[in-house]
Design a protein around this motif. Structure first.
Motif, PDB file in Angstrom:
ATOM      1  N   LYS A  73     -14.403 -11.148   4.900  1.00  0.00           N
ATOM      2  CA  LYS A  73     -15.952 -11.767   5.353  1.00  0.00           C
ATOM      3  C   LYS A  73     -17.108 -10.642   4.725  1.00  0.00           C
ATOM      4  CE  LYS A  73     -14.389 -14.694   8.936  1.00  0.00           C
ATOM      5  NZ  LYS A  73     -14.529 -14.945  10.638  1.00  0.00           N
ATOM      6  N   HIS A  74     -16.681  -9.548   4.754  1.00  0.00           N
ATOM      7  CA  HIS A  74     -17.677  -8.458   4.442  1.00  0.00           C
ATOM      8  C   HIS A  74     -17.411  -7.686   3.300  1.00  0.00           C
ATOM      9  CE1 HIS A  74     -18.707  -9.488   8.636  1.00  0.00           C
ATOM     10  NE2 HIS A  74     -17.536  -9.233   9.015  1.00  0.00           N
ATOM     11  N   ILE A  75     -16.453  -7.873   2.485  1.00  0.00           N
ATOM     12  CA  ILE A  75     -16.389  -7.248   1.287  1.00  0.00           C
ATOM     13  C   ILE A  75     -15.950  -8.178   0.063  1.00  0.00           C
ATOM     14  CG2 ILE A  75     -15.074  -5.398   2.518  1.00  0.00           C
ATOM     15  CD1 ILE A  75     -12.460  -6.552   1.494  1.00  0.00           C
ATOM     16  N   THR A  76     -16.300  -7.522  -1.150  1.00  0.00           N
ATOM     17  CA  THR A  76     -16.218  -8.387  -2.294  1.00  0.00           C
ATOM     18  C   THR A  76     -15.099  -7.373  -3.336  1.00  0.00           C
ATOM     19  OG1 THR A  76     -17.767  -7.016  -3.709  1.00  0.00           O
ATOM     20  CG2 THR A  76     -18.615  -9.044  -2.402  1.00  0.00           C
ATOM     21  N   GLU A  77     -14.827  -7.945  -4.307  1.00  0.00           N
ATOM     22  CA  GLU A  77     -14.147  -7.093  -5.555  1.00  0.00           C
ATOM     23  C   GLU A  77     -14.640  -5.873  -5.672  1.00  0.00           C
ATOM     24  OE1 GLU A  77     -12.818  -9.285  -8.651  1.00  0.00           O
ATOM     25  OE2 GLU A  77     -11.834 -10.722  -7.622  1.00  0.00           O
ATOM     26  N   GLU A  78     -16.117  -5.694  -5.758  1.00  0.00           N
ATOM     27  CA  GLU A  78     -16.597  -4.407  -5.827  1.00  0.00           C
ATOM     28  C   GLU A  78     -16.612  -3.462  -4.819  1.00  0.00           C
ATOM     29  OE1 GLU A  78     -17.926  -7.298  -6.926  1.00  0.00           O
ATOM     30  OE2 GLU A  78     -16.825  -7.292  -8.831  1.00  0.00           O
ATOM     31  N   SER A  79     -16.238  -3.884  -3.766  1.00  0.00           N
ATOM     32  CA  SER A  79     -16.481  -3.081  -2.304  1.00  0.00           C
ATOM     33  C   SER A  79     -15.473  -1.766  -2.481  1.00  0.00           C
ATOM     34  CB  SER A  79     -16.082  -3.762  -1.214  1.00  0.00           C
ATOM     35  OG  SER A  79     -17.240  -4.788  -0.971  1.00  0.00           O
ATOM     36  N   ASN A  80     -15.827  -0.820  -1.636  1.00  0.00           N
ATOM     37  CA  ASN A  80     -14.918   0.376  -1.462  1.00  0.00           C
ATOM     38  C   ASN A  80     -13.600  -0.063  -1.124  1.00  0.00           C
ATOM     39  OD1 ASN A  80     -16.339   2.705  -2.219  1.00  0.00           O
ATOM     40  ND2 ASN A  80     -17.267   3.043  -0.588  1.00  0.00           N
ATOM     41  N   PRO A  81     -12.455   0.797  -1.296  1.00  0.00           N
ATOM     42  CA  PRO A  81     -11.306   0.565  -0.936  1.00  0.00           C
ATOM     43  C   PRO A  81     -11.108   0.426   0.388  1.00  0.00           C
ATOM     44  CG  PRO A  81     -11.231   2.396  -2.675  1.00  0.00           C
ATOM     45  CD  PRO A  81     -12.660   2.181  -2.176  1.00  0.00           C
ATOM     46  N   ILE A  82     -10.092  -0.092   0.998  1.00  0.00           N
ATOM     47  CA  ILE A  82      -9.634  -0.143   2.584  1.00  0.00           C
ATOM     48  C   ILE A  82      -8.530   0.761   2.835  1.00  0.00           C
ATOM     49  CG2 ILE A  82      -8.826  -1.729   4.424  1.00  0.00           C
ATOM     50  CD1 ILE A  82      -9.951  -4.131   2.923  1.00  0.00           C
ATOM     51  N   ILE A  83      -8.543   1.935   3.791  1.00  0.00           N
ATOM     52  CA  ILE A  83      -7.525   2.842   3.871  1.00  0.00           C
ATOM     53  C   ILE A  83      -6.845   2.154   5.162  1.00  0.00           C
ATOM     54  CG2 ILE A  83      -7.073   4.961   4.798  1.00  0.00           C
ATOM     55  CD1 ILE A  83      -8.561   4.925   2.214  1.00  0.00           C
ATOM     56  N   VAL A  84      -5.669   2.148   5.019  1.00  0.00           N
ATOM     57  CA  VAL A  84      -4.691   1.624   5.954  1.00  0.00           C
ATOM     58  C   VAL A  84      -3.680   2.622   6.444  1.00  0.00           C
ATOM     59  CG1 VAL A  84      -3.041   0.888   4.309  1.00  0.00           C
ATOM     60  CG2 VAL A  84      -2.876  -0.032   6.716  1.00  0.00           C
ATOM     61  N   LEU A  85      -3.678   2.949   7.874  1.00  0.00           N
ATOM     62  CA  LEU A  85      -2.774   3.884   8.473  1.00  0.00           C
ATOM     63  C   LEU A  85      -1.787   3.000   9.024  1.00  0.00           C
ATOM     64  CD1 LEU A  85      -5.218   6.333  10.361  1.00  0.00           C
ATOM     65  CD2 LEU A  85      -4.472   6.465   7.874  1.00  0.00           C
ATOM     66  N   TYR A  86      -0.483   3.367   8.466  1.00  0.00           N
ATOM     67  CA  TYR A  86       0.732   2.661   9.203  1.00  0.00           C
ATOM     68  C   TYR A  86       1.957   3.668   9.489  1.00  0.00           C
ATOM     69  CZ  TYR A  86       2.509   2.915   4.321  1.00  0.00           C
ATOM     70  OH  TYR A  86       2.898   3.047   3.010  1.00  0.00           O
ATOM     71  N   LYS A  87       2.604   3.239  10.726  1.00  0.00           N
ATOM     72  CA  LYS A  87       3.735   3.558  11.085  1.00  0.00           C
ATOM     73  C   LYS A  87       4.970   3.126  10.415  1.00  0.00           C
ATOM     74  CE  LYS A  87       1.915   5.707  15.457  1.00  0.00           C
ATOM     75  NZ  LYS A  87       2.269   5.828  17.008  1.00  0.00           N
ATOM     76  N   ILE A 126      -0.584   7.120   4.981  1.00  0.00           N
ATOM     77  CA  ILE A 126      -1.874   6.761   4.399  1.00  0.00           C
ATOM     78  C   ILE A 126      -1.624   5.987   3.514  1.00  0.00           C
ATOM     79  CG2 ILE A 126      -4.203   7.409   4.024  1.00  0.00           C
ATOM     80  CD1 ILE A 126      -3.699  10.140   5.028  1.00  0.00           C
ATOM     81  N   GLY A 127      -2.235   4.650   3.256  1.00  0.00           N
ATOM     82  CA  GLY A 127      -2.269   3.718   2.125  1.00  0.00           C
ATOM     83  C   GLY A 127      -3.384   3.286   1.681  1.00  0.00           C
ATOM     84  N   ILE A 128      -3.871   2.651   0.618  1.00  0.00           N
ATOM     85  CA  ILE A 128      -4.839   2.368   0.088  1.00  0.00           C
ATOM     86  C   ILE A 128      -4.865   0.804  -0.231  1.00  0.00           C
ATOM     87  CG2 ILE A 128      -6.799   2.718  -1.642  1.00  0.00           C
ATOM     88  CD1 ILE A 128      -6.023   5.498  -1.727  1.00  0.00           C
ATOM     89  N   ILE A 129      -5.604  -0.013   0.006  1.00  0.00           N
ATOM     90  CA  ILE A 129      -5.813  -1.286  -0.373  1.00  0.00           C
ATOM     91  C   ILE A 129      -7.309  -1.451  -1.309  1.00  0.00           C
ATOM     92  CG2 ILE A 129      -6.310  -3.782   0.155  1.00  0.00           C
ATOM     93  CD1 ILE A 129      -4.548  -3.150   2.762  1.00  0.00           C
ATOM     94  N   PRO A 170       0.777  -1.210  -0.156  1.00  0.00           N
ATOM     95  CA  PRO A 170       0.170  -0.074   0.070  1.00  0.00           C
ATOM     96  C   PRO A 170       0.820   1.357   0.081  1.00  0.00           C
ATOM     97  CG  PRO A 170       0.181  -1.050   2.309  1.00  0.00           C
ATOM     98  CD  PRO A 170       0.773  -1.752   1.327  1.00  0.00           C
ATOM     99  N   LEU A 171       1.262   1.567  -1.001  1.00  0.00           N
ATOM    100  CA  LEU A 171       2.145   3.065  -1.275  1.00  0.00           C
ATOM    101  C   LEU A 171       1.427   4.096  -0.750  1.00  0.00           C
ATOM    102  CD1 LEU A 171       3.220   2.199  -4.875  1.00  0.00           C
ATOM    103  CD2 LEU A 171       4.803   2.419  -2.903  1.00  0.00           C
ATOM    104  N   PRO A 172       2.231   5.101  -0.085  1.00  0.00           N
ATOM    105  CA  PRO A 172       1.746   6.069   0.569  1.00  0.00           C
ATOM    106  C   PRO A 172       1.001   6.930  -0.392  1.00  0.00           C
ATOM    107  CG  PRO A 172       4.031   6.331   0.425  1.00  0.00           C
ATOM    108  CD  PRO A 172       3.657   4.835  -0.060  1.00  0.00           C
ATOM    109  N   VAL A 173       0.051   7.645   0.116  1.00  0.00           N
ATOM    110  CA  VAL A 173      -1.029   8.574  -0.801  1.00  0.00           C
ATOM    111  C   VAL A 173      -1.163   9.871   0.263  1.00  0.00           C
ATOM    112  CG1 VAL A 173      -2.025   6.837  -2.351  1.00  0.00           C
ATOM    113  CG2 VAL A 173      -3.280   7.787   0.054  1.00  0.00           C
TER     114      VAL A 173
END
Length: 356
Positions: free
Chosen positions: A336-350, A313-316, A302-305
């Motif tokens: 279990k709650h998402i599909t390929e058409e679902s909204n992105p997942i934001i990932v915050l990482y240090k 902040i990254g995006i999956i 998840p490259l930084p955006v």
């Protein structure tokens, strides 16, 4: 200051990512997101610019719940067609630039209601920033023939469009419209800018611009200025950069924190990521697709955006996830709650302690 990130080498997810949090964005008919062009987190809200599918700025809570959005509607008062970039102000304002219809508009963050249109000093800037302390605006322009700006690319103006200063005389590459629409950023109470197709970050100080960082990437470099001087048009130049036999760097995204300087960059159609540790002076450089997934995320790195509270902040994107490769417990639960058409997942990482 000169920083040479050196030649790319292979690293692992765990070399780059330490503590992290996943934020799945709520899915609904009104909150669907296409490709995220810009993301900012401010006062526990996530602001996303989708300028490919919905042409809207969508707002989510820090837990991923959809709150509201500002949509493209037309060319009337407070309306836009194709948002190019946006800025958030601590004074409680949202600014949206639409280059297509040559507008910069102001909205209240509280309810996204329209306040006023800011008069641009010259048509269609490539990027902008807001100097809240003086109610001035910084604009970055391409070099245009028969322009009153000549070769100057930075304009500081008030909200009436009255020019306060013109700064930075660009090179021949300044005529090309290919670059990051958010290439002006605020750090340590000052503004910094990295012009398109240059390896320098400049510091803007009211009436002057001075070089701050000179960046190098081992064997890779920015395109030679002679390419821009000889070519007749942008299409010819970009064809050579994208399809020619030289591996030139063509696009930069810079994220600066208290401890590090991160540079995401393109060579042809491949992403790379470089980091300079301000504390140890160590540098790291890697081709994104070669970052080894030893954490079991089952996704591209998840490259930084963006930056939030010294975190990256990254995006999956769900369609990039390979379910059978996901070993990370939290991410497995989200599947279990998402599909390929679902909204992105934001990932915050240090960043990992190996990096910092």
């Amino acid at each position: 200051m000169t920083i040479d990130f050196g030649n790319p080498r292979n690293v692992k997810f765990s070399d780059m990512i330490g503590e992290h949090t996943f934020i799945p964005l709520e899915n609904s008919d009104s909150s669907l997101v296409g490709t995220i062009g810009q993301i900012e987190i401010f006062e526990n809200r996530i602001y996303l610019l989708d300028n490919e599918k919905t042409n809207a700025i969508l707002v989510f809570s820090l837990q991923g719940k959809f709150l509201t959005k500002l949509e493209a509607r037309g060319n009337g008062p407070g309306e836009f067609i194709s948002p190019h970039a946006f800025k958030l102000s601590p004074k409680g304002y949202l600014y949206v630039l639409d280059r297509t219809i040559n507008k910069l508009m102001t909205y209240r963050l509280a309810d996204l209601s329209f306040i006023e249109e800011i008069k641009l000093p010259y048509p269609s800037p490539l990027s902008f920033a807001v100097m809240d302390t003086q109610d001035w605006f910084i604009y970055y322009y391409p070099i245009r023939e028969r322009s009153d700006l000549g070769k100057k690319q930075i304009v500081i103006a008030n909200k009436k469009g009255e020019v306060i200063h013109t700064l930075y005389e660009g090179q021949a590459s300044g005529k090309i419209l290919h670059g990051n629409p958010d290439n002006i950023y605020s750090y340590d109470n000052e503004f910094r800018i990295y012009p398109y197709f240059t390896n320098r970050i400049y510091r803007i100080q009211n009436d002057s611009v001075s070089p701050y960082y000179n960046l190098y990437w081992g064997k890779y470099k920015m395109p030679d200025e002679s390419l821009f001087e000889k070519a007749k048009d942008s299409n010819t130049i970009m064809k050579e950069i994208l399809m020619g036999d030289k591996d030139w760097i063509r696009l930069l995204y810079i994220y600066e924190t208290k401890n590090a300087l991160w540079v995401k960059y393109y060579i042809k159609r491949d992403f790379y990521l470089a980091c300079w540790d301000k504390l140890t002076q160590e540098t790291h450089n890697v081709k994104a697709e070669r970052i080894i997934d030893d954490l079991g995320w089952g996704t591209p790195f998840p490259l930084p955006v963006g930056i939030y509270n010294q975190q990256l902040i990254g995006i999956i994107y769900p369609y990039d996830i390979v379910p059978e490769k996901v070993k990370e417990e939290t991410l497995r639960g989200l599947l279990k709650h998402i599909t390929e058409e679902s909204n992105p997942i934001i990932v915050l990482y240090k960043p990992s302690k190996i990096i910092l």
